[in-house]
Design a protein around this motif. Structure first.
Motif, PDB file in Angstrom:
ATOM      1  N   GLU A 178       7.320 -18.236   5.397  1.00  0.00           N
ATOM      2  CA  GLU A 178       6.124 -18.988   4.979  1.00  0.00           C
ATOM      3  C   GLU A 178       6.461 -20.357   4.403  1.00  0.00           C
ATOM      4  OE1 GLU A 178       5.317 -14.737   5.179  1.00  0.00           O
ATOM      5  OE2 GLU A 178       6.783 -15.861   3.996  1.00  0.00           O
ATOM      6  N   ASP A 179       7.726 -20.558   4.013  1.00  0.00           N
ATOM      7  CA  ASP A 179       8.129 -21.875   3.500  1.00  0.00           C
ATOM      8  C   ASP A 179       7.785 -22.982   4.484  1.00  0.00           C
ATOM      9  OD1 ASP A 179       9.335 -20.321   1.542  1.00  0.00           O
ATOM     10  OD2 ASP A 179      11.361 -20.573   2.351  1.00  0.00           O
TER      11      ASP A 179
ATOM     12  N   GLY B 147      10.206 -16.009  10.238  1.00  0.00           N
ATOM     13  CA  GLY B 147      10.039 -14.698   9.629  1.00  0.00           C
ATOM     14  C   GLY B 147       8.787 -14.578   8.782  1.00  0.00           C
ATOM     15  N   GLN B 148       8.679 -13.447   8.117  1.00  0.00           N
ATOM     16  CA  GLN B 148       7.541 -13.190   7.238  1.00  0.00           C
ATOM     17  C   GLN B 148       8.013 -12.364   6.047  1.00  0.00           C
ATOM     18  OE1 GLN B 148       4.214 -11.275   9.133  1.00  0.00           O
ATOM     19  NE2 GLN B 148       2.868 -11.548   7.369  1.00  0.00           N
ATOM     20  N   ARG B 149       7.703 -12.841   4.855  1.00  0.00           N
ATOM     21  CA  ARG B 149       8.062 -12.107   3.651  1.00  0.00           C
ATOM     22  C   ARG B 149       7.021 -11.044   3.341  1.00  0.00           C
ATOM     23  NH1 ARG B 149       9.380 -17.448   2.085  1.00  0.00           N
ATOM     24  NH2 ARG B 149      11.616 -17.729   1.656  1.00  0.00           N
ATOM     25  N   ASN B 150       7.389 -10.133   2.458  1.00  0.00           N
ATOM     26  CA  ASN B 150       6.445  -9.158   1.927  1.00  0.00           C
ATOM     27  C   ASN B 150       5.575  -9.861   0.891  1.00  0.00           C
ATOM     28  OD1 ASN B 150       5.078  -7.103   0.684  1.00  0.00           O
ATOM     29  ND2 ASN B 150       6.871  -5.875   0.190  1.00  0.00           N
ATOM     30  N   GLN B 151       4.319 -10.126   1.224  1.00  0.00           N
ATOM     31  CA  GLN B 151       3.459 -10.895   0.329  1.00  0.00           C
ATOM     32  C   GLN B 151       3.046 -10.116  -0.921  1.00  0.00           C
ATOM     33  OE1 GLN B 151       2.832 -14.237   0.539  1.00  0.00           O
ATOM     34  NE2 GLN B 151       4.399 -14.049   2.145  1.00  0.00           N
ATOM     35  N   ASP B 152       3.350  -8.821  -0.970  1.00  0.00           N
ATOM     36  CA  ASP B 152       3.119  -8.070  -2.204  1.00  0.00           C
ATOM     37  C   ASP B 152       4.012  -8.578  -3.333  1.00  0.00           C
ATOM     38  OD1 ASP B 152       1.213  -6.520  -0.988  1.00  0.00           O
ATOM     39  OD2 ASP B 152       2.575  -4.863  -0.552  1.00  0.00           O
TER      40      ASP B 152
ATOM     41  N   LEU C 111       4.402 -11.736  -4.038  1.00  0.00           N
ATOM     42  CA  LEU C 111       3.829 -12.957  -4.589  1.00  0.00           C
ATOM     43  C   LEU C 111       2.995 -12.634  -5.819  1.00  0.00           C
ATOM     44  CD1 LEU C 111       3.315 -16.027  -4.182  1.00  0.00           C
ATOM     45  CD2 LEU C 111       1.307 -15.373  -2.826  1.00  0.00           C
ATOM     46  N   ARG C 112       3.198 -13.398  -6.891  1.00  0.00           N
ATOM     47  CA  ARG C 112       2.465 -13.120  -8.117  1.00  0.00           C
ATOM     48  C   ARG C 112       2.253 -14.404  -8.915  1.00  0.00           C
ATOM     49  NH1 ARG C 112       6.146 -13.056 -12.434  1.00  0.00           N
ATOM     50  NH2 ARG C 112       8.344 -13.016 -11.805  1.00  0.00           N
TER      51      ARG C 112
ATOM     52  N   TRP D  38       2.813 -20.089 -13.480  1.00  0.00           N
ATOM     53  CA  TRP D  38       3.727 -20.420 -12.390  1.00  0.00           C
ATOM     54  C   TRP D  38       3.458 -19.473 -11.227  1.00  0.00           C
ATOM     55  CZ3 TRP D  38       6.650 -24.656 -12.277  1.00  0.00           C
ATOM     56  CH2 TRP D  38       7.086 -25.229 -13.473  1.00  0.00           C
ATOM     57  N   ILE D  39       3.506 -20.032 -10.015  1.00  0.00           N
ATOM     58  CA  ILE D  39       3.506 -19.179  -8.822  1.00  0.00           C
ATOM     59  C   ILE D  39       4.940 -18.690  -8.623  1.00  0.00           C
ATOM     60  CG2 ILE D  39       3.220 -19.127  -6.313  1.00  0.00           C
ATOM     61  CD1 ILE D  39       1.017 -21.235  -6.665  1.00  0.00           C
ATOM     62  N   ALA D  40       5.118 -17.402  -8.420  1.00  0.00           N
ATOM     63  CA  ALA D  40       6.474 -16.845  -8.356  1.00  0.00           C
ATOM     64  C   ALA D  40       6.520 -15.658  -7.391  1.00  0.00           C
ATOM     65  CB  ALA D  40       6.931 -16.405  -9.743  1.00  0.00           C
ATOM     66  N   PHE D  41       7.752 -15.296  -7.015  1.00  0.00           N
ATOM     67  CA  PHE D  41       7.982 -14.090  -6.225  1.00  0.00           C
ATOM     68  C   PHE D  41       8.796 -13.111  -7.060  1.00  0.00           C
ATOM     69  CE2 PHE D  41       6.879 -16.766  -2.644  1.00  0.00           C
ATOM     70  CZ  PHE D  41       6.314 -15.876  -1.751  1.00  0.00           C
ATOM     71  N   GLU D  42       8.419 -11.858  -7.021  1.00  0.00           N
ATOM     72  CA  GLU D  42       9.218 -10.831  -7.688  1.00  0.00           C
ATOM     73  C   GLU D  42      10.570 -10.691  -6.994  1.00  0.00           C
ATOM     74  OE1 GLU D  42       7.348  -7.049  -8.270  1.00  0.00           O
ATOM     75  OE2 GLU D  42       5.376  -7.964  -8.553  1.00  0.00           O
TER      76      GLU D  42
END
Length: 254
Positions: A100-101, A184-189, A191-192, A206-210
């Protein structure tokens, strides 16, 4: 060959110098036109409500108060209007631009704008890890970059196609080759929104990824980097989905 170098990390970014050295391994006619300040995440945006300010830093090196897209337009339509570039290199970005970047990346957008203007264009990004995040080494990009770019040019880049290249976070001797990949595609779950409080108790976010491990799809750019390979992903300007277009044509036929 005249090469235009741009980026989204800004005119003073170490990765920009690395990209210029990659270009200089291919040509002695290299021009650098990059944003005055960090423009990471601005995607393919244009500055339409503010004027562009152009500052010459040194010979063949300019800073633009604007986005990577602004920089490419400024270079092609103004600075180099009498002899436009034969190639646009955008990067080397501080951090990977995969999955998604691609939609958010100013680095990819710089290459996208070059492609819009009819110039073969390549985005270059260097992945890094936790230990190297403050000062990512660009040795892998500089070592392999000229060869990857040269191969792409020799093969030929069709109109409307740009190439997104990502170098893995590995020592040069541990890079396991080049893989041609799909986006590719990340697991959007993962995203937090990370909520915090300032010194006065006011919230900010802040927008962040676990930081959780997930398995990227085989054949994707994410998977290639995980395996220590250089990822080479061709991208299209034309985002039309032809199967859906055909289905909708049947639905709306009337």
């Amino acid at each position: 060959m005249r090469i235009l170098v741009t980026n989204d990390d800004g005119i003073h970014a170490p990765g920009l110098d690395a990209c210029a050295r990659i270009a200089q391994a291919l040509s002695d006619d290299v021009w650098v036109v990059a944003p005055e300040t960090d423009q990471s995440g601005v995607s393919h945006s244009l500055s339409l409500s503010d004027p562009l300010r152009l500052r010459q830093v040194e010979e063949r090196r300019f800073a633009v108060k604007g986005t990577p897209t602004d920089c490419v337009i400024m270079a092609v339509r103004h600075l180099l209007k009498d002899a436009k570039p034969d190639l646009v290199l955008s990067g080397v970005n501080r951090g990977q631009n995969v999955a998604e970047d691609v939609g958010y990346s100013g680095t990819v957008a710089g290459a996208m704008e070059g492609t819009v203007l009819g110039i073969p264009s390549i985005a270059l990004s260097q992945a890094f890890g936790f230990a190297t995040r403050t000062a990512p080494p660009y040795t892998v990009a500089e070592h392999f970059g000229p060869g990857v770019v040269r191969t792409l040019l020799e093969e030929g880049m069709p109109a409307g196609i740009l190439v997104n290249v990502n170098f893995p976070n590995r020592p040069v001797e541990e890079v396991r080759g080049v893989k041609v990949t799909a986006q590719g595609q990340r697991n959007q779950d993962l995203l937090r929104i990370d909520q915090r409080s300032d010194g006065r108790g006011n919230p900010y976010f802040w927008i962040a990824f676990e930081k959780r491990v997930f398995e990227p799809a085989n054949g994707s750019d994410l998977h290639a980097l995980d395996e220590g390979c250089i990822s080479v992903t061709p991208l299209r300007l034309d985002m039309t989905d032809e199967p859906m277009m055909t289905r909708l044509a049947q639905v709306f036929r009337g």
